[in-house]
Design a protein around this motif. Structure first.
Motif, PDB file in Angstrom:
ATOM      1  N   GLY A 100       0.786  -1.224   0.000  1.00 40.04           N
ATOM      2  CA  GLY A 100       0.000   0.000   0.000  1.00 40.04           C
ATOM      3  C   GLY A 100       0.820   1.276   0.000  1.00 40.04           C
ATOM      4  O   GLY A 100       0.257   2.357  -0.220  1.00 40.04           O
ATOM      5  N   ASP A 101       2.110   1.191   0.244  1.00 41.84           N
ATOM      6  CA  ASP A 101       2.962   2.380   0.238  1.00 41.84           C
ATOM      7  C   ASP A 101       4.411   1.919   0.228  1.00 41.84           C
ATOM      8  O   ASP A 101       4.707   0.780   0.588  1.00 41.84           O
ATOM      9  N   THR A 102       5.303   2.805  -0.170  1.00 50.74           N
ATOM     10  CA  THR A 102       6.719   2.504  -0.087  1.00 50.74           C
ATOM     11  C   THR A 102       7.165   2.532   1.373  1.00 50.74           C
ATOM     12  O   THR A 102       6.610   3.258   2.193  1.00 50.74           O
ATOM     13  N   LEU A 103       8.174   1.749   1.700  1.00 51.66           N
ATOM     14  CA  LEU A 103       8.695   1.728   3.070  1.00 51.66           C
ATOM     15  C   LEU A 103       9.787   2.765   3.298  1.00 51.66           C
ATOM     16  O   LEU A 103      10.278   2.905   4.413  1.00 51.66           O
ATOM     17  N   ASP A 104      10.150   3.485   2.258  1.00 51.09           N
ATOM     18  CA  ASP A 104      11.327   4.351   2.328  1.00 51.09           C
ATOM     19  C   ASP A 104      11.260   5.394   3.440  1.00 51.09           C
ATOM     20  O   ASP A 104      12.293   5.857   3.915  1.00 51.09           O
ATOM     21  N   TYR A 105      10.060   5.799   3.841  1.00 49.94           N
ATOM     22  CA  TYR A 105       9.925   6.867   4.826  1.00 49.94           C
ATOM     23  C   TYR A 105       9.422   6.378   6.179  1.00 49.94           C
ATOM     24  O   TYR A 105       8.967   7.162   7.000  1.00 49.94           O
ATOM     25  N   TYR A 106       9.521   5.066   6.394  1.00 43.57           N
ATOM     26  CA  TYR A 106       9.004   4.511   7.635  1.00 43.57           C
ATOM     27  C   TYR A 106      10.085   3.837   8.450  1.00 43.57           C
ATOM     28  O   TYR A 106      10.869   3.037   7.936  1.00 43.57           O
ATOM     29  N   ALA A 107      10.115   4.171   9.728  1.00 49.46           N
ATOM     30  CA  ALA A 107      10.819   3.324  10.673  1.00 49.46           C
ATOM     31  C   ALA A 107       9.900   2.157  11.003  1.00 49.46           C
ATOM     32  O   ALA A 107       8.675   2.307  11.031  1.00 49.46           O
ATOM     33  N   ILE A 108      10.488   1.013  11.256  1.00 50.60           N
ATOM     34  CA  ILE A 108       9.705  -0.179  11.557  1.00 50.60           C
ATOM     35  C   ILE A 108      10.114  -0.705  12.926  1.00 50.60           C
ATOM     36  O   ILE A 108      11.296  -0.804  13.249  1.00 50.60           O
ATOM     37  N   GLY A 109       9.126  -1.033  13.706  1.00 48.55           N
ATOM     38  CA  GLY A 109       9.383  -1.601  15.024  1.00 48.55           C
ATOM     39  C   GLY A 109       8.773  -2.975  15.164  1.00 48.55           C
ATOM     40  O   GLY A 109       7.753  -3.280  14.527  1.00 48.55           O
TER      41      GLY A 109
ATOM     42  N   GLY B  54      15.567   2.166  11.596  1.00 48.44           N
ATOM     43  CA  GLY B  54      15.246   3.402  10.913  1.00 48.44           C
ATOM     44  C   GLY B  54      15.129   3.223   9.418  1.00 48.44           C
ATOM     45  O   GLY B  54      15.346   2.137   8.875  1.00 48.44           O
ATOM     46  N   ARG B  55      14.782   4.331   8.757  1.00 53.29           N
ATOM     47  CA  ARG B  55      14.532   4.300   7.324  1.00 53.29           C
ATOM     48  C   ARG B  55      15.707   3.748   6.532  1.00 53.29           C
ATOM     49  O   ARG B  55      15.528   2.993   5.569  1.00 53.29           O
ATOM     50  N   SER B  56      16.901   4.122   6.901  1.00 46.84           N
ATOM     51  CA  SER B  56      18.091   3.740   6.147  1.00 46.84           C
ATOM     52  C   SER B  56      18.550   2.323   6.445  1.00 46.84           C
ATOM     53  O   SER B  56      19.323   1.747   5.687  1.00 46.84           O
ATOM     54  N   GLY B  57      18.113   1.784   7.553  1.00 46.31           N
ATOM     55  CA  GLY B  57      18.604   0.484   7.994  1.00 46.31           C
ATOM     56  C   GLY B  57      19.851   0.571   8.851  1.00 46.31           C
ATOM     57  O   GLY B  57      20.318  -0.436   9.367  1.00 46.31           O
ATOM     58  N   ARG B  58      20.385   1.785   9.021  1.00 46.84           N
ATOM     59  CA  ARG B  58      21.626   1.946   9.793  1.00 46.84           C
ATOM     60  C   ARG B  58      21.367   2.285  11.265  1.00 46.84           C
ATOM     61  O   ARG B  58      22.239   2.099  12.101  1.00 46.84           O
ATOM     62  N   ARG B  59      20.186   2.764  11.568  1.00 47.93           N
ATOM     63  CA  ARG B  59      19.854   3.120  12.947  1.00 47.93           C
ATOM     64  C   ARG B  59      18.964   2.018  13.507  1.00 47.93           C
ATOM     65  O   ARG B  59      17.851   1.806  13.045  1.00 47.93           O
ATOM     66  N   ILE B  60      19.478   1.322  14.499  1.00 47.77           N
ATOM     67  CA  ILE B  60      18.800   0.154  15.055  1.00 47.77           C
ATOM     68  C   ILE B  60      18.827   0.230  16.570  1.00 47.77           C
ATOM     69  O   ILE B  60      19.830   0.626  17.162  1.00 47.77           O
ATOM     70  N   ASN B  61      17.743  -0.184  17.189  1.00 50.11           N
ATOM     71  CA  ASN B  61      17.659  -0.272  18.647  1.00 50.11           C
ATOM     72  C   ASN B  61      17.125  -1.635  19.058  1.00 50.11           C
ATOM     73  O   ASN B  61      16.284  -2.208  18.357  1.00 50.11           O
TER      74      ASN B  61
ATOM     75  N   ARG C  27      20.771 -11.625  20.749  1.00 54.22           N
ATOM     76  CA  ARG C  27      20.013 -12.809  20.329  1.00 54.22           C
ATOM     77  C   ARG C  27      19.157 -12.527  19.085  1.00 54.22           C
ATOM     78  O   ARG C  27      18.978 -13.410  18.255  1.00 54.22           O
ATOM     79  N   PHE C  28      18.607 -11.331  18.998  1.00 55.36           N
ATOM     80  CA  PHE C  28      17.711 -10.977  17.893  1.00 55.36           C
ATOM     81  C   PHE C  28      18.427 -10.014  16.942  1.00 55.36           C
ATOM     82  O   PHE C  28      19.230  -9.173  17.380  1.00 55.36           O
ATOM     83  N   ILE C  29      18.101 -10.134  15.671  1.00 53.59           N
ATOM     84  CA  ILE C  29      18.669  -9.251  14.657  1.00 53.59           C
ATOM     85  C   ILE C  29      17.543  -8.739  13.763  1.00 53.59           C
ATOM     86  O   ILE C  29      16.811  -9.548  13.179  1.00 53.59           O
TER      87      ILE C  29
ATOM     88  N   THR D 118      13.014  11.876   9.374  1.00 54.95           N
ATOM     89  CA  THR D 118      14.445  11.682   9.635  1.00 54.95           C
ATOM     90  C   THR D 118      14.703  10.217   9.942  1.00 54.95           C
ATOM     91  O   THR D 118      13.767   9.439  10.201  1.00 54.95           O
ATOM     92  N   ASP D 119      15.948   9.841   9.929  1.00 57.09           N
ATOM     93  CA  ASP D 119      16.338   8.477  10.259  1.00 57.09           C
ATOM     94  C   ASP D 119      16.211   8.265  11.757  1.00 57.09           C
ATOM     95  O   ASP D 119      16.063   9.208  12.526  1.00 57.09           O
ATOM     96  N   GLY D 120      16.279   7.016  12.198  1.00 56.75           N
ATOM     97  CA  GLY D 120      16.173   6.701  13.606  1.00 56.75           C
ATOM     98  C   GLY D 120      14.846   6.035  13.905  1.00 56.75           C
ATOM     99  O   GLY D 120      13.963   5.945  13.045  1.00 56.75           O
ATOM    100  N   CYS D 121      14.701   5.557  15.128  1.00 54.20           N
ATOM    101  CA  CYS D 121      13.462   4.902  15.524  1.00 54.20           C
ATOM    102  C   CYS D 121      13.365   4.882  17.051  1.00 54.20           C
ATOM    103  O   CYS D 121      14.378   5.016  17.741  1.00 54.20           O
ATOM    104  N   LEU D 122      12.149   4.699  17.524  1.00 51.27           N
ATOM    105  CA  LEU D 122      11.894   4.651  18.968  1.00 51.27           C
ATOM    106  C   LEU D 122      11.140   3.373  19.318  1.00 51.27           C
ATOM    107  O   LEU D 122      10.288   2.925  18.561  1.00 51.27           O
ATOM    108  N   LEU D 123      11.414   2.829  20.471  1.00 49.86           N
ATOM    109  CA  LEU D 123      10.694   1.637  20.933  1.00 49.86           C
ATOM    110  C   LEU D 123       9.511   2.065  21.805  1.00 49.86           C
ATOM    111  O   LEU D 123       9.363   1.623  22.946  1.00 49.86           O
TER     112      LEU D 123
END
Length: 126
Positions: free
Chosen positions: A26-35, A52-59, A67-69, A103-108
């Motif tokens: 339904g939409d491109t993922l380019d602008y979404y952080a995924i949790g 994060g959007r780029s795949g470089r910012r991970i929490n 254990r998880f990736i 912006t890049d990044g993500c929050l839990l």
């Protein structure tokens, strides 16, 4: 409207592995952080990993670090959660969620995420 569908859950023995997938449409993922979040019976929903959007910012939450990736393939519109060394306390319904970000990044933090999948059950038991 972005839609998310999780898959890959199931029953696994302690110490085993599973790979969850979250397929978007339904939409491109380019602008979404995924949790990735999980909820065990009687417990609150818990954020366990995000990317994060780029795949470089991970929490990761401390309980799953090492254990998880988490990873993402925007071309395939799919996010993955590789779960290794699974423990009984990892048993829960696992959800993926998307947060539109400029912006890049993500929050839990669950309330940051507007789009949610239906969840997939992961049971770790002998």
């Amino acid at each position: 409207q972005l839609q998310l569908v999780e898959s890959g859950g199931g029953l696994v023995q302690p110490g085993g592995s599973l790979r969850l997938s979250c397929a978007a449409s339904g939409d491109t993922l380019d602008y979404y952080a995924i949790g990735w979040f999980r909820q065990a019976p009687g417990k609150e929903r818990e954020g366990i990993s995000c990317i994060g959007r780029s795949g470089r910012r991970i929490n990761y939450v401390d309980s799953v670090k090492g254990r998880f990736i988490i990873s993402r393939d925007n071309a395939k519109k799919t996010i993955y959660l590789q779960m290794n060394s699974l423990k009984p306390e990892d048993t829960a319904v696992y959800y993926c969620a998307a947060d539109f970000r400029l912006t890049d990044g993500c929050l839990l933090v669950a309330h940051e995420y507007a789009y949610w999948g239906q969840g997939t059950q992961v049971t770790v038991s002998s």
